[in-house]
Design a protein around this motif. Sequence first.
Motif, mmCIF file in Angstrom:
data_model
loop_
_atom_site.group_PDB
_atom_site.id
_atom_site.type_symbol
_atom_site.label_atom_id
_atom_site.label_comp_id
_atom_site.label_asym_id
_atom_site.label_seq_id
_atom_site.Cartn_x
_atom_site.Cartn_y
_atom_site.Cartn_z
ATOM 1 N N LEU A 1 0.824 -1.198 0.000
ATOM 2 C CA LEU A 1 0.000 0.000 0.000
ATOM 3 C C LEU A 1 0.863 1.254 0.000
ATOM 4 C CD1 LEU A 1 -2.774 -0.965 2.597
ATOM 5 C CD2 LEU A 1 -2.880 -1.091 0.091
ATOM 6 N N TYR A 2 0.489 2.221 -0.843
ATOM 7 C CA TYR A 2 1.042 3.557 -0.795
ATOM 8 C C TYR A 2 0.008 4.461 -0.113
ATOM 9 C CZ TYR A 2 4.765 2.984 -4.389
ATOM 10 O OH TYR A 2 5.878 2.635 -5.108
ATOM 11 N N THR A 3 0.452 5.331 0.751
ATOM 12 C CA THR A 3 -0.406 6.364 1.336
ATOM 13 C C THR A 3 0.112 7.698 0.820
ATOM 14 O OG1 THR A 3 -0.734 4.984 3.287
ATOM 15 C CG2 THR A 3 -1.365 7.297 3.459
ATOM 16 N N LEU A 4 -0.599 8.272 -0.148
ATOM 17 C CA LEU A 4 -0.088 9.370 -0.947
ATOM 18 C C LEU A 4 -0.646 10.716 -0.494
ATOM 19 C CD1 LEU A 4 -0.518 7.658 -4.418
ATOM 20 C CD2 LEU A 4 1.634 7.998 -3.209
ATOM 21 N N THR A 5 0.234 11.694 -0.392
ATOM 22 C CA THR A 5 -0.180 13.080 -0.274
ATOM 23 C C THR A 5 -0.305 13.651 -1.686
ATOM 24 O OG1 THR A 5 2.132 13.754 -0.129
ATOM 25 C CG2 THR A 5 0.963 13.379 1.946
ATOM 26 N N PRO A 6 -1.027 14.761 -1.874
ATOM 27 C CA PRO A 6 -1.227 15.278 -3.228
ATOM 28 C C PRO A 6 0.060 15.660 -3.946
ATOM 29 C CG PRO A 6 -2.780 16.293 -1.705
ATOM 30 C CD PRO A 6 -1.818 15.518 -0.879
ATOM 31 N N ASP A 7 1.066 16.152 -3.200
ATOM 32 C CA ASP A 7 2.318 16.585 -3.817
ATOM 33 C C ASP A 7 3.415 15.536 -3.711
ATOM 34 O OD1 ASP A 7 2.741 16.744 -1.100
ATOM 35 O OD2 ASP A 7 2.998 18.925 -1.050
ATOM 36 N N ALA B 1 5.304 19.891 6.479
ATOM 37 C CA ALA B 1 4.328 20.390 7.447
ATOM 38 C C ALA B 1 2.933 19.826 7.180
ATOM 39 C CB ALA B 1 4.285 21.913 7.415
ATOM 40 N N ILE B 2 2.228 19.523 8.226
ATOM 41 C CA ILE B 2 0.887 18.968 8.116
ATOM 42 C C ILE B 2 -0.130 20.020 7.678
ATOM 43 C CG2 ILE B 2 0.181 19.383 10.518
ATOM 44 C CD1 ILE B 2 -1.030 16.541 10.500
ATOM 45 N N ASP B 3 0.216 21.302 7.861
ATOM 46 C CA ASP B 3 -0.707 22.376 7.503
ATOM 47 C C ASP B 3 -0.217 23.185 6.309
ATOM 48 O OD1 ASP B 3 1.431 23.583 8.717
ATOM 49 O OD2 ASP B 3 0.233 24.812 10.104
ATOM 50 N N ARG B 4 0.622 22.585 5.460
ATOM 51 C CA ARG B 4 1.032 23.315 4.261
ATOM 52 C C ARG B 4 -0.198 23.560 3.383
ATOM 53 N NH1 ARG B 4 3.591 18.091 3.742
ATOM 54 N NH2 ARG B 4 2.991 16.921 1.859
ATOM 55 N N PRO B 5 -0.200 24.654 2.634
ATOM 56 C CA PRO B 5 -1.428 25.080 1.953
ATOM 57 C C PRO B 5 -2.110 24.005 1.124
ATOM 58 C CG PRO B 5 0.197 26.829 1.860
ATOM 59 C CD PRO B 5 0.885 25.638 2.477
ATOM 60 N N LEU B 6 -1.347 23.198 0.407
ATOM 61 C CA LEU B 6 -1.964 22.188 -0.449
ATOM 62 C C LEU B 6 -2.802 21.200 0.353
ATOM 63 C CD1 LEU B 6 -2.047 21.251 -3.452
ATOM 64 C CD2 LEU B 6 -0.268 19.609 -2.833
ATOM 65 N N LEU B 7 -2.356 20.877 1.559
ATOM 66 C CA LEU B 7 -3.077 19.896 2.374
ATOM 67 C C LEU B 7 -4.324 20.477 3.016
ATOM 68 C CD1 LEU B 7 -0.201 17.904 4.123
ATOM 69 C CD2 LEU B 7 -1.267 17.525 1.902
ATOM 70 N N ALA C 1 -10.059 19.904 -2.464
ATOM 71 C CA ALA C 1 -9.820 18.980 -3.582
ATOM 72 C C ALA C 1 -8.511 19.381 -4.251
ATOM 73 C CB ALA C 1 -10.973 19.024 -4.576
ATOM 74 N N PRO C 2 -7.389 19.106 -3.622
ATOM 75 C CA PRO C 2 -6.100 19.574 -4.152
ATOM 76 C C PRO C 2 -5.702 18.818 -5.418
ATOM 77 C CG PRO C 2 -5.757 18.113 -2.273
ATOM 78 C CD PRO C 2 -7.231 18.362 -2.358
ATOM 79 N N PRO C 3 -4.991 19.495 -6.321
ATOM 80 C CA PRO C 3 -4.441 18.789 -7.488
ATOM 81 C C PRO C 3 -3.359 17.823 -7.033
ATOM 82 C CG PRO C 3 -3.543 21.003 -7.344
ATOM 83 C CD PRO C 3 -4.615 20.912 -6.283
ATOM 84 N N THR C 4 -3.139 16.778 -7.804
ATOM 85 C CA THR C 4 -2.145 15.779 -7.445
ATOM 86 C C THR C 4 -0.987 15.806 -8.437
ATOM 87 O OG1 THR C 4 -3.288 14.053 -8.695
ATOM 88 C CG2 THR C 4 -3.845 14.281 -6.363
ATOM 89 N N ARG C 5 0.189 15.512 -7.902
ATOM 90 C CA ARG C 5 1.391 15.413 -8.740
ATOM 91 C C ARG C 5 2.261 14.307 -8.148
ATOM 92 N NH1 ARG C 5 6.664 18.044 -9.171
ATOM 93 N NH2 ARG C 5 6.289 18.945 -7.122
ATOM 94 N N TYR C 6 2.093 13.119 -8.680
ATOM 95 C CA TYR C 6 2.773 11.957 -8.103
ATOM 96 C C TYR C 6 4.108 11.655 -8.783
ATOM 97 C CZ TYR C 6 -1.753 10.989 -5.910
ATOM 98 O OH TYR C 6 -2.913 11.068 -5.182
#
Length: 419
Positions: free
Chosen positions: A345-351, A402-408, A412-417
């Motif tokens: 399993l991958y647990t992905l953040t948007p960025d 940071a857990i509170d960076r703007p993208l997070l 519905a943030p854009p994703t860039r994997y």
Amino acid sequence: TTLATRARPNAVAEPPRLPHAKHRDAVADLEMRTDWQAIVLGLGGIGSAAAYWLSRRLGDSVLGIEQFELGHGRGGSEDHSRIIRYSYHTPHYVGLAAAAYRTWAEVERDSGADLVHRVGGLDLFPQDGVIPLADYTSSLEAERVPFELIDDTEIRRRFPAFTALDGVIGLYQADGGWVAASQANAAHRRCACERGAVLLERTAVESVRAVGDEVEVRAGGHSHRASKLVVAAGAWSTRVLGWLGVELPLVVTEEQVTYFEPRDPGLVAPGRLPVWIWMDDPCFYGFPDLAGHGVKVARDVGGETVTAENRRVTPSREGVERARAFVERYLPAAAGRELHTKTCLYTLTPDRDFVVDRVPAHPNVVVAIGAGHAFKFASVLGKALCELVLDHSPAYDLRPFAIDRPLLLEAAPPTRYMV
């Protein structure tokens, strides 16, 4: 239940378990302790490392809790190997990789285990690929890490297992290689237990809540309290963070790796074939034939979106054939029969950047989310979590995570994997 024990100096094995009725009183006494200084939730790669580094500071005041058996394969941390490399797309990651190499060396000295194996690393950049070569070269140069750029002719000369590379540029870095993942996790856990840490397996967490200046964890029918909590729950992070009032835009995918029997073992042995990454979308990566396990090949972020509860476990045949098609074209010496395919399993953040930070409104709780590429950093991130929760001033710059960076904070943030 796993208790502290002393193993042979060079052994890398799990501490003995206590499954029998005659141990129930001792186990109950441990489970009912309320004087823990730190609790770690999740004992995969990062969680095992956090338990280890905390035990070096706190000894027997550390409790680790794992919902499955220790060393299970349901998450994203267990296998023979994980790539380690300096080459990354930002100077910050390159610098953190340097710290990771140093940290693994310290764990090797402490455990007596050989965990990091340098066989060279080759990033393959095709013409018009979506991943910019300049991001990698400038980041390595900024951190003064030596590397070579080699053309397709030189790639084939040095590594004749590769074919069909017209126009491909290779970024070769001699220190690239692999970490013995499952062995490293076991080493972290064993050394933690030797320092008195208590690690509970097959113990499901039922709730987490703040109680005054402590945190209460209800798990396995018992309540545990500590002044500090580390959350390293991987694909189960959303549930734990939800109990603490935090929601992050995380996506869980089920990925898989396939081991192929070599057609030409001599061309894909360590020393003849480096670890490699195809820097495009789709992105594939692979390893030489390590100890006869076969040539490991996988697509990065090629799996379906799932949850930790509904994932298939059974590998996708389509995924296997995609991997086979890649090696047939570019690495035919590796394209023998399929030996084994396993999922993770991958647990992905948007960025695709990590989260390593305190949990908002809970300064005594820290969390790490590895975004599907953290194992090479597992020990240094475990150390950073220890410093973050105990000292509030880790030795590493964690601001990009940071857990509170703007993208997070976007709904519905854009994703860039692809990075």
